[in-house]
Scaffold this motif. Structure first.
Motif, PDB file in Angstrom:
ATOM      1  N   PHE A 373     -66.971 -50.123  18.101  1.00 49.00           N
ATOM      2  CA  PHE A 373     -65.820 -50.963  18.407  1.00 49.00           C
ATOM      3  C   PHE A 373     -64.817 -50.208  19.276  1.00 49.00           C
ATOM      4  CE2 PHE A 373     -62.890 -54.114  18.495  1.00 49.00           C
ATOM      5  CZ  PHE A 373     -61.844 -54.070  17.606  1.00 49.00           C
ATOM      6  N   LYS A 374     -64.534 -48.962  18.927  1.00 50.59           N
ATOM      7  CA  LYS A 374     -63.589 -48.171  19.712  1.00 50.59           C
ATOM      8  C   LYS A 374     -64.104 -47.970  21.133  1.00 50.59           C
ATOM      9  CE  LYS A 374     -61.541 -44.639  17.905  1.00 50.59           C
ATOM     10  NZ  LYS A 374     -61.297 -43.365  17.197  1.00 50.59           N
ATOM     11  N   SER A 375     -65.428 -47.785  21.279  1.00 51.01           N
ATOM     12  CA  SER A 375     -66.004 -47.622  22.607  1.00 51.01           C
ATOM     13  C   SER A 375     -65.735 -48.849  23.463  1.00 51.01           C
ATOM     14  CB  SER A 375     -67.515 -47.374  22.481  1.00 51.01           C
ATOM     15  OG  SER A 375     -68.130 -47.371  23.748  1.00 51.01           O
ATOM     16  N   LYS A 376     -65.854 -50.034  22.874  1.00 50.04           N
ATOM     17  CA  LYS A 376     -65.623 -51.264  23.619  1.00 50.04           C
ATOM     18  C   LYS A 376     -64.145 -51.442  23.950  1.00 50.04           C
ATOM     19  CE  LYS A 376     -69.655 -53.324  21.493  1.00 50.04           C
ATOM     20  NZ  LYS A 376     -70.161 -54.147  20.387  1.00 50.04           N
ATOM     21  N   VAL A 377     -63.258 -51.001  23.046  1.00 52.66           N
ATOM     22  CA  VAL A 377     -61.829 -51.067  23.333  1.00 52.66           C
ATOM     23  C   VAL A 377     -61.487 -50.205  24.538  1.00 52.66           C
ATOM     24  CG1 VAL A 377     -59.532 -50.528  22.461  1.00 52.66           C
ATOM     25  CG2 VAL A 377     -61.179 -51.634  20.959  1.00 52.66           C
ATOM     26  N   PHE A 378     -62.002 -48.951  24.559  1.00 54.70           N
ATOM     27  CA  PHE A 378     -61.726 -48.063  25.690  1.00 54.70           C
ATOM     28  C   PHE A 378     -62.342 -48.606  26.979  1.00 54.70           C
ATOM     29  CE2 PHE A 378     -59.277 -44.918  23.863  1.00 54.70           C
ATOM     30  CZ  PHE A 378     -59.808 -44.397  22.698  1.00 54.70           C
ATOM     31  N   TYR A 379     -63.508 -49.208  26.876  1.00 52.80           N
ATOM     32  CA  TYR A 379     -64.143 -49.793  28.057  1.00 52.80           C
ATOM     33  C   TYR A 379     -63.267 -50.899  28.644  1.00 52.80           C
ATOM     34  CZ  TYR A 379     -67.448 -52.467  30.877  1.00 52.80           C
ATOM     35  OH  TYR A 379     -68.059 -53.145  31.898  1.00 52.80           O
ATOM     36  N   ASN A 380     -62.738 -51.767  27.769  1.00 52.26           N
ATOM     37  CA  ASN A 380     -61.884 -52.847  28.243  1.00 52.26           C
ATOM     38  C   ASN A 380     -60.565 -52.321  28.796  1.00 52.26           C
ATOM     39  OD1 ASN A 380     -63.890 -54.512  27.408  1.00 52.26           O
ATOM     40  ND2 ASN A 380     -62.733 -55.529  25.788  1.00 52.26           N
ATOM     41  N   SER A 456     -65.417 -61.084  32.481  1.00 54.23           N
ATOM     42  CA  SER A 456     -65.341 -61.076  31.032  1.00 54.23           C
ATOM     43  C   SER A 456     -65.422 -59.661  30.515  1.00 54.23           C
ATOM     44  CB  SER A 456     -66.498 -61.907  30.453  1.00 54.23           C
ATOM     45  OG  SER A 456     -66.543 -61.743  29.069  1.00 54.23           O
ATOM     46  N   ASN A 457     -64.522 -59.350  29.586  1.00 51.36           N
ATOM     47  CA  ASN A 457     -64.571 -58.032  28.962  1.00 51.36           C
ATOM     48  C   ASN A 457     -64.452 -58.174  27.462  1.00 51.36           C
ATOM     49  OD1 ASN A 457     -61.966 -58.854  28.825  1.00 51.36           O
ATOM     50  ND2 ASN A 457     -61.078 -56.832  29.098  1.00 51.36           N
ATOM     51  N   MET A 458     -65.136 -59.180  26.945  1.00 50.36           N
ATOM     52  CA  MET A 458     -64.949 -59.532  25.540  1.00 50.36           C
ATOM     53  C   MET A 458     -66.265 -59.525  24.808  1.00 50.36           C
ATOM     54  SD  MET A 458     -63.317 -63.006  24.090  1.00 50.36           S
ATOM     55  CE  MET A 458     -63.050 -63.272  22.355  1.00 50.36           C
ATOM     56  N   GLN A 459     -66.337 -58.735  23.744  1.00 49.99           N
ATOM     57  CA  GLN A 459     -67.506 -58.757  22.866  1.00 49.99           C
ATOM     58  C   GLN A 459     -67.094 -59.433  21.578  1.00 49.99           C
ATOM     59  OE1 GLN A 459     -70.688 -58.060  22.974  1.00 49.99           O
ATOM     60  NE2 GLN A 459     -70.890 -58.638  20.864  1.00 49.99           N
ATOM     61  N   SER A 460     -67.691 -60.584  21.297  1.00 50.49           N
ATOM     62  CA  SER A 460     -67.196 -61.380  20.189  1.00 50.49           C
ATOM     63  C   SER A 460     -67.994 -61.229  18.910  1.00 50.49           C
ATOM     64  CB  SER A 460     -67.194 -62.851  20.596  1.00 50.49           C
ATOM     65  OG  SER A 460     -68.472 -63.241  20.995  1.00 50.49           O
ATOM     66  N   ASP A 461     -69.071 -60.519  18.915  1.00 53.02           N
ATOM     67  CA  ASP A 461     -69.892 -60.401  17.714  1.00 53.02           C
ATOM     68  C   ASP A 461     -69.708 -59.074  17.017  1.00 53.02           C
ATOM     69  OD1 ASP A 461     -72.616 -62.278  19.109  1.00 53.02           O
ATOM     70  OD2 ASP A 461     -70.922 -62.897  17.879  1.00 53.02           O
ATOM     71  N   ILE A 462     -68.602 -58.354  17.303  1.00 54.37           N
ATOM     72  CA  ILE A 462     -68.358 -57.095  16.623  1.00 54.37           C
ATOM     73  C   ILE A 462     -68.025 -57.381  15.176  1.00 54.37           C
ATOM     74  CG2 ILE A 462     -67.577 -55.861  18.672  1.00 54.37           C
ATOM     75  CD1 ILE A 462     -64.759 -56.538  17.875  1.00 54.37           C
ATOM     76  N   ALA A 463     -68.084 -56.359  14.341  1.00 55.31           N
ATOM     77  CA  ALA A 463     -67.992 -56.595  12.909  1.00 55.31           C
ATOM     78  C   ALA A 463     -66.674 -57.190  12.489  1.00 55.31           C
ATOM     79  CB  ALA A 463     -68.222 -55.271  12.162  1.00 55.31           C
ATOM     80  N   SER A 464     -65.567 -56.801  13.146  1.00 54.69           N
ATOM     81  CA  SER A 464     -64.267 -57.302  12.718  1.00 54.69           C
ATOM     82  C   SER A 464     -63.677 -58.303  13.681  1.00 54.69           C
ATOM     83  CB  SER A 464     -63.288 -56.121  12.566  1.00 54.69           C
ATOM     84  OG  SER A 464     -63.137 -55.449  13.797  1.00 54.69           O
ATOM     85  N   SER A 465     -64.439 -58.742  14.654  1.00 50.64           N
ATOM     86  CA  SER A 465     -63.914 -59.684  15.623  1.00 50.64           C
ATOM     87  C   SER A 465     -64.173 -61.097  15.153  1.00 50.64           C
ATOM     88  CB  SER A 465     -64.557 -59.446  17.000  1.00 50.64           C
ATOM     89  OG  SER A 465     -64.103 -60.406  17.907  1.00 50.64           O
ATOM     90  N   GLY A 466     -63.596 -62.056  15.868  1.00 49.01           N
ATOM     91  CA  GLY A 466     -63.762 -63.434  15.445  1.00 49.01           C
ATOM     92  C   GLY A 466     -63.876 -64.402  16.577  1.00 49.01           C
ATOM     93  N   ALA A 467     -64.708 -64.152  17.553  1.00 44.42           N
ATOM     94  CA  ALA A 467     -64.822 -65.088  18.670  1.00 44.42           C
ATOM     95  C   ALA A 467     -66.245 -65.224  19.113  1.00 44.42           C
ATOM     96  CB  ALA A 467     -63.947 -64.617  19.826  1.00 44.42           C
TER      97      ALA A 467
END
Length: 508
Positions: A373-380, A456-467
């Motif tokens: 999750f943190k990797s995706k945050v830094f990527y975005n 798009s820079n959104m991953q919606s299937d992460i464990a704590s995400s909701g989209a």
């Protein structure tokens, strides 16, 4: 044990998606509300334990409900129409009188039996609801045919006849009154018409006679002679209470018999009490302590304990808005979710709107111990910096992302901005389109990239995400296509045309 209303069990299909939502987005309040819903559904099914059947003796009167369905009953002086008022009274009589048998007939210039004498209230209720007066075009009324058929329907010595009518067309009802008296019919006239009367609707506006004059139908009090001579009563208007009182006063034992009744011991209050207890636990600290006692076990299925009651509906609405290209609305819905996943998705919506600074500010507030999750945050964050031409910060964020989790997209983006300078204006979409990518977190099922903001820079299937699936490209409005050179009309426009509210040559 059995259920008196088992169809409510179908509502149990709501629990799996609710459980899925609680599993991904929260535990304490969600799980207790789910338990409360489960017991509430069980209570609605009315669980019972059958007891020994008993035999009940019954007796009552034969009541014939005769309804005038001629064209004049469409008049509106008795709201909404005379016939609708009659239906309403019929429903009320059947619902309140459980002792008598009812037969139903309809008459215009002739009479027909709609239902023989019965105590089946459900059948009669359905019969009244399905009566379609639009299929009846007869404009005359003959009361004698209704009285003769009513006499044939019952073998009782003095059956009760409730005649719903506006008075009909006859100037004198002496023959009908004599027939009712001779044949033991007690007739109650329910007068459904006013003295001033009403016009009758037709396709041309109002019904007209052969000479072109508008027809006005008003009450005909001559019919009251039938009630007076037969020992009945005249009731003005749709007064169900007066009709029921008259039936009770004139009741006799026209029929007698027995019926077997199955009795049940109701158990619905047990699941109802449990539902209330679970509901209270959902909003109190007691429920939180109880749920926390089971967290080690629930951790095996990955249930977190930090979501609010409405997080799941909010993330669903946000995902829907995002997938349809309404990023502003999506950001609003996600903004109501107080979780790292909610903030992540809100920032992604802002990114799609081109609000890179706002998205970047939200990404900086996200805290997580999950490397992926943190990797995706830094990527975005790196994508936001690139859009803002802050290439040094972008390189730093991409290096952090690659350190936590390697992805080809992050590696490609790092190489694409390797020689970029801070003061250099870089239109990534045009100049580096074959090198730079922001699709590492592209949601499942996205088509071509949207034009709003960045990619798009959104991953919606992460464990704590909701989209989930939040990134589908909104489809073009099918009502207008420049390639076709013409516009299709909306349903509202067709409606206006049908009402002649649109100018055929200048529709604007």
């Amino acid at each position: 044990m059995s259920f008196l209303t088992p169809l409510w069990l179908i509502a149990l299909i709501l629990l799996p998606p609710y459980l899925w939502g609680a599993r991904r987005y929260g535990w304490h309040m969600q799980i207790w509300l789910m338990v409360s819903l489960l017991f509430l559904i069980l209570s609605l099914t009315r669980p019972v334990i059958p007891e020994k059947p008993i035999t009940v003796e019954e007796a009552g009167s034969d009541v014939i409900l005769a309804v005038d369905v001629s064209y004049s009953m469409r008049a509106t002086d008795i709201a909404p129409t005379r016939l609708d008022a009659a239906k309403r009274v019929l429903h009320q009589i059947i619902a309140q009188d459980r002792e008598d048998r009812f037969g139903v007939l309809a008459h215009t210039t002739s009479a027909i039996i709609l239902s023989p004498l019965t105590k089946d209230t459900e059948l009669l209720t359905h019969l009244f609801a399905s009566l379609d007066e639009s299929q009846i075009i007869t404009k005359g009324t003959e009361v004698m045919s209704a009285l003769e058929l009513a006499r044939k329907m019952s073998h009782a010595q003095h059956p009760l006849v409730v005649l719903f009518s506006d008075g009909g067309d006859e100037l004198s009802y002496e023959k009908e009154a004599a027939y009712a008296e001779e044949n033991g019919l007690k007739v109650c006239i329910v007068m459904l018409a006013s003295a001033q009367g009403s016009t009758l609707p037709s396709e041309e506006g109002s019904l007209k006679d052969e000479d072109g004059h508008i027809v006005v139908s008003s009450r005909n009090d001559a019919i009251n002679l039938i009630a007076e001579q037969s020992g009945g009563k005249v009731i003005d208007g749709a007064d169900a209470t007066s009709v029921i009182e008259w039936i009770e006063r004139e009741r006799s034992e026209d029929f007698a018999g027995s019926t077997t009744v199955t009795r049940y011991q109701e158990l619905f209050y047990f699941p109802l009490v449990l539902a209330l207890i679970a509901f209270v636990l959902a909003y109190t600290s007691v429920g939180e302590r109880v749920s926390k006692a089971f967290i080690p076990l629930l951790a095996l299925v990955g249930i977190s304990a930090n979501a609010g009651l409405l997080d799941y509906p909010y993330q669903t609405l946000g995902s829907y808005a995002y997938s349809h290209g309404n990023y502003e609305r999506s950001a609003q819905w996600y903004g109501r979710i107080d979780s790292e996943g909610g903030r992540f998705n809100r920032a992604a919506s802002l990114y799609k709107m081109g609000k890179y600074q706002e998205a970047l500010a939200i990404y900086r507030t996200i805290r997580s111990e999950e490397p992926l999750f943190k990797s995706k945050v830094f990527y975005n964050m790196a994508n936001c910096h690139i859009r803002l031409s802050e290439f040094e910060n972008a390189r730093t964020a991409l290096l952090k992302s690659l350190t936590l989790s390697y992805t080809p997209q992050a590696d490609q983006n790092l190489r694409a901005i390797a020689g970029a300078q801070e003061q250099k204006s870089l239109n990534v979409r045009k100049e580096k389109k074959d090198q730079f990518t922001s699709d590492e977190n592209k949601p499942t099922g996205e088509g071509k990239k949207s034009k709003e903001g960045g990619g798009s820079n959104m991953q919606s299937d992460i464990a704590s995400s909701g989209a989930g699936d939040a990134g589908k490209k909104a489809q073009a409005d099918p009502r207008f296509s420049t390639s076709q050179g013409k516009a299709a009309l909306s349903s509202k426009q067709y409606e206006l045309i049908n009402q002649r509210s649109v100018h055929e040559t200048k529709p604007w």
